[in-house]
Structure formats: structure tokens, C-alpha cells
Design a protein around this motif. Structure first.
Motif, PDB file in Angstrom:
ATOM      1  N   ILE A  22      20.816  34.705  31.827  1.00  0.00           N
ATOM      2  CA  ILE A  22      20.998  33.470  32.596  1.00  0.00           C
ATOM      3  C   ILE A  22      21.577  32.384  31.687  1.00  0.00           C
ATOM      4  N   TYR A  23      21.089  32.315  30.447  1.00  0.00           N
ATOM      5  CA  TYR A  23      21.630  31.341  29.505  1.00  0.00           C
ATOM      6  C   TYR A  23      23.090  31.655  29.180  1.00  0.00           C
ATOM      7  N   GLU A  24      23.405  32.936  29.032  1.00  0.00           N
ATOM      8  CA  GLU A  24      24.794  33.353  28.778  1.00  0.00           C
ATOM      9  C   GLU A  24      25.693  32.957  29.957  1.00  0.00           C
ATOM     10  N   LEU A  25      25.188  33.112  31.172  1.00  0.00           N
ATOM     11  CA  LEU A  25      25.933  32.679  32.362  1.00  0.00           C
ATOM     12  C   LEU A  25      26.164  31.169  32.308  1.00  0.00           C
ATOM     13  N   LEU A  88      25.587  36.518  39.746  1.00  0.00           N
ATOM     14  CA  LEU A  88      26.101  37.825  39.335  1.00  0.00           C
ATOM     15  C   LEU A  88      26.809  37.578  38.014  1.00  0.00           C
ATOM     16  N   PHE A  89      26.390  38.273  36.964  1.00  0.00           N
ATOM     17  CA  PHE A  89      26.957  38.017  35.645  1.00  0.00           C
ATOM     18  C   PHE A  89      26.949  39.283  34.809  1.00  0.00           C
ATOM     19  N   VAL A  90      28.041  39.480  34.098  1.00  0.00           N
ATOM     20  CA  VAL A  90      28.170  40.566  33.129  1.00  0.00           C
ATOM     21  C   VAL A  90      28.682  39.942  31.838  1.00  0.00           C
ATOM     22  N   LEU A  91      28.082  40.322  30.721  1.00  0.00           N
ATOM     23  CA  LEU A  91      28.545  39.810  29.431  1.00  0.00           C
ATOM     24  C   LEU A  91      30.041  40.069  29.280  1.00  0.00           C
ATOM     25  N   PRO A  92      30.782  39.110  28.732  1.00  0.00           N
ATOM     26  CA  PRO A  92      32.247  39.240  28.659  1.00  0.00           C
ATOM     27  C   PRO A  92      32.739  40.551  28.039  1.00  0.00           C
ATOM     28  N   GLU A  93      32.087  41.028  26.997  1.00  0.00           N
ATOM     29  CA  GLU A  93      32.554  42.242  26.341  1.00  0.00           C
ATOM     30  C   GLU A  93      32.322  43.514  27.157  1.00  0.00           C
ATOM     31  N   TYR A  94      31.590  43.408  28.264  1.00  0.00           N
ATOM     32  CA  TYR A  94      31.338  44.565  29.134  1.00  0.00           C
ATOM     33  C   TYR A  94      32.060  44.463  30.473  1.00  0.00           C
ATOM     34  N   ARG A  95      32.854  43.440  30.654  1.00  0.00           N
ATOM     35  CA  ARG A  95      33.579  43.267  31.911  1.00  0.00           C
ATOM     36  C   ARG A  95      34.718  44.279  32.015  1.00  0.00           C
ATOM     37  N   ARG A  96      35.189  44.460  33.233  1.00  0.00           N
ATOM     38  CA  ARG A  96      36.285  45.382  33.567  1.00  0.00           C
ATOM     39  C   ARG A  96      35.914  46.845  33.316  1.00  0.00           C
ATOM     40  N   ASN A  97      34.612  47.126  33.437  1.00  0.00           N
ATOM     41  CA  ASN A  97      34.116  48.487  33.316  1.00  0.00           C
ATOM     42  C   ASN A  97      33.401  48.941  34.587  1.00  0.00           C
ATOM     43  N   GLY A  98      33.493  48.125  35.657  1.00  0.00           N
ATOM     44  CA  GLY A  98      32.869  48.478  36.926  1.00  0.00           C
ATOM     45  C   GLY A  98      31.429  48.023  37.066  1.00  0.00           C
ATOM     46  N   ILE A  99      30.896  47.347  36.070  1.00  0.00           N
ATOM     47  CA  ILE A  99      29.489  46.937  36.112  1.00  0.00           C
ATOM     48  C   ILE A  99      29.265  45.845  37.155  1.00  0.00           C
ATOM     49  N   GLY A 100      30.103  44.815  37.153  1.00  0.00           N
ATOM     50  CA  GLY A 100      29.966  43.738  38.140  1.00  0.00           C
ATOM     51  C   GLY A 100      30.124  44.258  39.552  1.00  0.00           C
ATOM     52  N   GLU A 101      31.103  45.113  39.755  1.00  0.00           N
ATOM     53  CA  GLU A 101      31.311  45.682  41.084  1.00  0.00           C
ATOM     54  C   GLU A 101      30.121  46.540  41.508  1.00  0.00           C
TER      55      GLU A 101
END
Length: 162
Positions: A22-25, A88-101
């Protein structure tokens, strides 16, 4: 190669990891000055006797890398519950891997399973990556609706009739 991830319901032991995400968001949204809730408060309201919200956690190799926090609302027009996605939040280094979706689709599936008439959320108007992400999934952005909020002293004054 995309990392292997799991999506699971968050539990009491995840309160610290959720609070950190939440803090990262808040950092991403440039709103850290608004973060005042504690790990203990979060745990109480997500996992305590009276639960006000629920959360899903995304993990890669046992590390919490994303989350979805949601709760029920109600549509008087439909006379049915809805599900509201607060974050809805995913750490930037893990984005574009389908996790958010995957997180988003899991909450949408819960809305269907629970008989909800609506699945809703808000997006900051400057967050073009999120707006594009939601449009890609088929969401309609409702420009005619404005989110309203009162907090703190203003909320207390309204409640007292001041």
C-alpha cells in the motif's frame, strides 16, 4: 521469461506485506503524505471480527509483489450488491507479466460468483498506463461521474449537523 506467480487470498499473516505494498502504491501515486493507517489497523479491518474489506495477494517466489483490495457496495437501481476494487497494484519490476490482469480477473470472477450487478473502481486521471490497461480489458471510463469525499473534521461536522 515471465516469472511464475500465484494469486491467493490474503490472510492475517500478510498484513505487514500488504501495508508495505500500500505504501509502494502511495509512492507511485505521489500520495505518501496521505498514508496514516497502521499494520494493526489494516489487520483489524481485513481480518478481524468485523471485516470491512478483502484482499488478494500476488506472490513470486514467496515474495508479495502485488495486491487487489476490494469490498462490497450496493446498487439501489439494480437492488443487488456490487464489488468495488479499492486498489490494484503490482510492483513496477513485476509489471507486464500478467500479474495485474490475473488479480483483476480474479476479483471480476468473485463479483460474478457473488451475484454482483456491478464491478467498479476509480482511476486517477493522470494514470494513463492504468487507463489503457482497463480499456484494453473492456472497461468503460465514466467521465460524467466525479468521486466525492469528506474526511476528518469535515466528516465530524457533517455528522453532527454543524
Amino acid at each position: 521469461m515471465a516469472p511464475h506467480f500465484i494469486i491467493r487470498e490474503a490472510c492475517q499473516e500478510d498484513a505487514t506485506a500488504l501495508h508495505q505494498l500500500i505504501y509502494e502504491l502511495a509512492e507511485y501515486e505521489r500520495l505518501t503524505h496521505l498514508v496514516s493507517g497502521s499494520v494493526e489497523q489494516l489487520a483489524e479491518h481485513l481480518f478481524g471480527e468485523r471485516r470491512f474489506a478483502e484482499a488478494l495477494l500476488a506472490e513470486v517466489g514467496g515474495r508479495a509483489v502485488g495486491f487487489a483490495l476490494y469490498y462490497h457496495n450496493f446498487s439501489t437501481f439494480l437492488a443487488r450488491p456490487g464489488l468495488y476494487l479499492e486498489d490494484l497494484f503490482v510492483l513496477p519490476e513485476y509489471r507486464r507479466n500478467g500479474i495485474g490482469e490475473a488479480l483483476f480477473r480474479r476479483v471480476a470472477a468473485l463479483a460474478i460468483t457473488r451475484g454482483c450487478g456491478r464491478f467498479e473502481w476509480a482511476v486517477l486521471d493522470w494514470n494513463t498506463p492504468a487507463l489503457s490497461f482497463y480499456r484494453k480489458l473492456g472497461a468503460t471510463i465514466l467521465p460524467e461521474w466525479q468521486l466525492c469525499r469528506v474526511t476528518g473534521d469535515t466528516l465530524r461536522h457533517i455528522a453532527k449537523g454543524d
